[in-house]
Enzyme design. Structure first.
Site, PDB file in Angstrom:
ATOM      1  N   ASN A  50       0.869  -1.177   0.000  1.00 38.98           N
ATOM      2  CA  ASN A  50       0.000   0.000   0.000  1.00 38.98           C
ATOM      3  C   ASN A  50       0.903   1.223   0.000  1.00 38.98           C
ATOM      4  O   ASN A  50       1.548   1.525   1.003  1.00 38.98           O
ATOM      5  CB  ASN A  50      -0.896  -0.034   1.255  1.00 38.98           C
ATOM      6  CG  ASN A  50      -1.706   1.247   1.419  1.00 38.98           C
ATOM      7  OD1 ASN A  50      -1.762   2.071   0.503  1.00 38.98           O
ATOM      8  ND2 ASN A  50      -2.327   1.406   2.577  1.00 38.98           N
TER       9      ASN A  50
ATOM     10  N   LYS B 179       0.086   4.268  -0.179  1.00 45.36           N
ATOM     11  CA  LYS B 179      -0.531   5.445   0.476  1.00 45.36           C
ATOM     12  C   LYS B 179      -0.297   6.688  -0.401  1.00 45.36           C
ATOM     13  O   LYS B 179      -0.315   6.592  -1.618  1.00 45.36           O
ATOM     14  CB  LYS B 179      -0.004   5.603   1.903  1.00 45.36           C
ATOM     15  CG  LYS B 179      -0.172   4.306   2.710  1.00 45.36           C
ATOM     16  CD  LYS B 179       0.081   4.460   4.178  1.00 45.36           C
ATOM     17  CE  LYS B 179      -0.113   3.095   4.862  1.00 45.36           C
ATOM     18  NZ  LYS B 179       0.037   3.159   6.323  1.00 45.36           N
TER      19      LYS B 179
ATOM     20  N   HIS C 181      -9.381   1.072   4.844  1.00 51.69           N
ATOM     21  CA  HIS C 181      -8.102   1.223   5.554  1.00 51.69           C
ATOM     22  C   HIS C 181      -8.319   2.128   6.780  1.00 51.69           C
ATOM     23  O   HIS C 181      -9.100   3.066   6.725  1.00 51.69           O
ATOM     24  CB  HIS C 181      -7.042   1.816   4.620  1.00 51.69           C
ATOM     25  CG  HIS C 181      -5.669   1.749   5.218  1.00 51.69           C
ATOM     26  ND1 HIS C 181      -5.231   2.670   6.141  1.00 51.69           N
ATOM     27  CD2 HIS C 181      -4.666   0.850   5.072  1.00 51.69           C
ATOM     28  CE1 HIS C 181      -4.002   2.335   6.521  1.00 51.69           C
ATOM     29  NE2 HIS C 181      -3.639   1.236   5.896  1.00 51.69           N
TER      30      HIS C 181
ATOM     31  N   GLU D 106      -6.741   4.489   7.965  1.00 47.50           N
ATOM     32  CA  GLU D 106      -6.557   5.930   7.740  1.00 47.50           C
ATOM     33  C   GLU D 106      -7.804   6.537   7.112  1.00 47.50           C
ATOM     34  O   GLU D 106      -8.151   7.684   7.365  1.00 47.50           O
ATOM     35  CB  GLU D 106      -5.307   6.152   6.865  1.00 47.50           C
ATOM     36  CG  GLU D 106      -4.035   5.859   7.672  1.00 47.50           C
ATOM     37  CD  GLU D 106      -2.886   5.275   6.867  1.00 47.50           C
ATOM     38  OE1 GLU D 106      -2.887   5.385   5.630  1.00 47.50           O
ATOM     39  OE2 GLU D 106      -1.984   4.693   7.501  1.00 47.50           O
TER      40      GLU D 106
ATOM     41  N   GLU E 186      -5.155  -5.157  10.262  1.00 50.07           N
ATOM     42  CA  GLU E 186      -4.106  -4.181  10.567  1.00 50.07           C
ATOM     43  C   GLU E 186      -4.432  -3.499  11.888  1.00 50.07           C
ATOM     44  O   GLU E 186      -5.232  -2.549  11.917  1.00 50.07           O
ATOM     45  CB  GLU E 186      -4.043  -3.112   9.464  1.00 50.07           C
ATOM     46  CG  GLU E 186      -3.750  -3.666   8.084  1.00 50.07           C
ATOM     47  CD  GLU E 186      -3.208  -2.597   7.160  1.00 50.07           C
ATOM     48  OE1 GLU E 186      -2.114  -2.798   6.638  1.00 50.07           O
ATOM     49  OE2 GLU E 186      -3.861  -1.555   6.979  1.00 50.07           O
TER      50      GLU E 186
ATOM     51  N   GLY F 104       2.776   1.950  10.959  1.00 49.02           N
ATOM     52  CA  GLY F 104       3.732   3.045  10.865  1.00 49.02           C
ATOM     53  C   GLY F 104       4.416   3.370  12.186  1.00 49.02           C
ATOM     54  O   GLY F 104       5.080   4.389  12.311  1.00 49.02           O
TER      55      GLY F 104
ATOM     56  N   SER G 265       3.717  -2.491  10.255  1.00 47.81           N
ATOM     57  CA  SER G 265       5.169  -2.580  10.456  1.00 47.81           C
ATOM     58  C   SER G 265       5.760  -3.922  10.031  1.00 47.81           C
ATOM     59  O   SER G 265       6.672  -4.447  10.687  1.00 47.81           O
ATOM     60  CB  SER G 265       5.533  -2.264  11.915  1.00 47.81           C
ATOM     61  OG  SER G 265       5.132  -0.944  12.242  1.00 47.81           O
TER      62      SER G 265
END
Ligand code: 13P
Length: 253
Positions: free
Chosen positions: A10, A12, A98, A100, A170, A176, A216
């Site tokens: 991904n 992003k 996702h 985010e 996730e 991250g 990660s």
């Protein structure tokens, strides 16, 4: 049933078009010369790269997908991209939900469910992303949160449609942050996810669905994650922006 092994990147909101084309080329070349296992590679670049990268990856077996999709067929939805726009440029995979997008763009289990239905109707494979926040895990609600993310978005789909989905677990606290869930922690949740999928479809359907871990993932932790019974691959952020790391993860199956 043998499940598909998947290493998915991904990207992003990273890479200009030229940089993205360069990264795609490096991935293709390295995969051609080094990837000897049966892993499927997928890349999810920003929307404006899709047409160019889908063409660039033709014949490579590497799948190019979108990071998001709109649930409506067409209309006055400024800034959005529809399912038929994606298929018209040869894109047949998309991330949905996702964390985010849930956090910054108000996506909910219900809106993700609508996007999943639209995708399936257009022959697009949804990679449905789920996972709990740190606060939800610390208050011991992580299993319930993930159950709700699955049932509220997938309820009402036929077994055949559920079988077409890919799930990406996730945990938000691992994205991250450099903090990976331990392989055991991740696998425990993947087993839970498969149980929920089995309850809303059938054991056979649930056993065939690839469940990816994300958060990660790096070359040095991929192997221990992939060795677990219910981890079928990874959805990779930061490490997918370097062809070397992405390939080393894919080679860890
Ligand atoms: P990182 O691998 O950078 O933690 O990102 C994970 C992710 O969000 C992939 O979708």
């Amino acid at each position: 049933m043998k499940r598909q092994k998947i290493a998915a990147g991904n990207w992003k909101m990273h890479k200009t078009l030229l940089e993205g084309q360069g990264l795609a080329q490096e991935i293709r070349t390295m995969a051609d010369s080094e990837l000897m296992n049966d892993a499927t590679l997928m890349v999810f670049p920003p929307f404006i790269h899709l047409q160019s990268l889908a063409k660039q990856m033709e014949g490579s077996g590497i799948i190019v997908g979108a990071q998001n999709i709109n649930q409506f067929e067409q209309g006055a939805y400024t800034g959005e991209v529809s399912a038929s726009m994606l298929t018209s440029i040869g894109v047949h995979h998309t991330l949905i939900g996702h964390s985010e997008r849930r956090q910054y763009y108000n996506e909910t289990n219900a809106s993700c469910g609508a996007k999943i239905q639209t995708s399936l109707k257009h022959g697009i494979t949804p990679v449905y992303c789920i996972g709990e926040t740190l606060e939800e895990r610390e208050s011991n609600r992580h299993f319930d949160v993930v159950s709700a993310q699955l049932t509220e978005a997938l309820a009402g789909l036929s077994n055949d449609d559920i079988a077409k989905c890919i799930i990406a677990y996730e945990p938000v606290w691992a994205i991250g942050t450099g903090k990976t869930a331990s392989a055991e922690q991740a696998n425990e949740m993947h087993i839970h996810i498969r149980k929920v999928l089995s309850d809303i479809s059938s054991a056979e359907t649930a056993n065939g669905i690839s469940i990816l871990y994300g958060g990660s993932v790096k070359p040095d932790n991929a192997q221990s994650l992939f060795s677990m019974s219910d981890i079928d691959g990874a959805l990779i952020g930061g490490a997918a922006l370097k062809a070397r790391d992405f390939l080393d993860i894919a080679k860890a199956f």
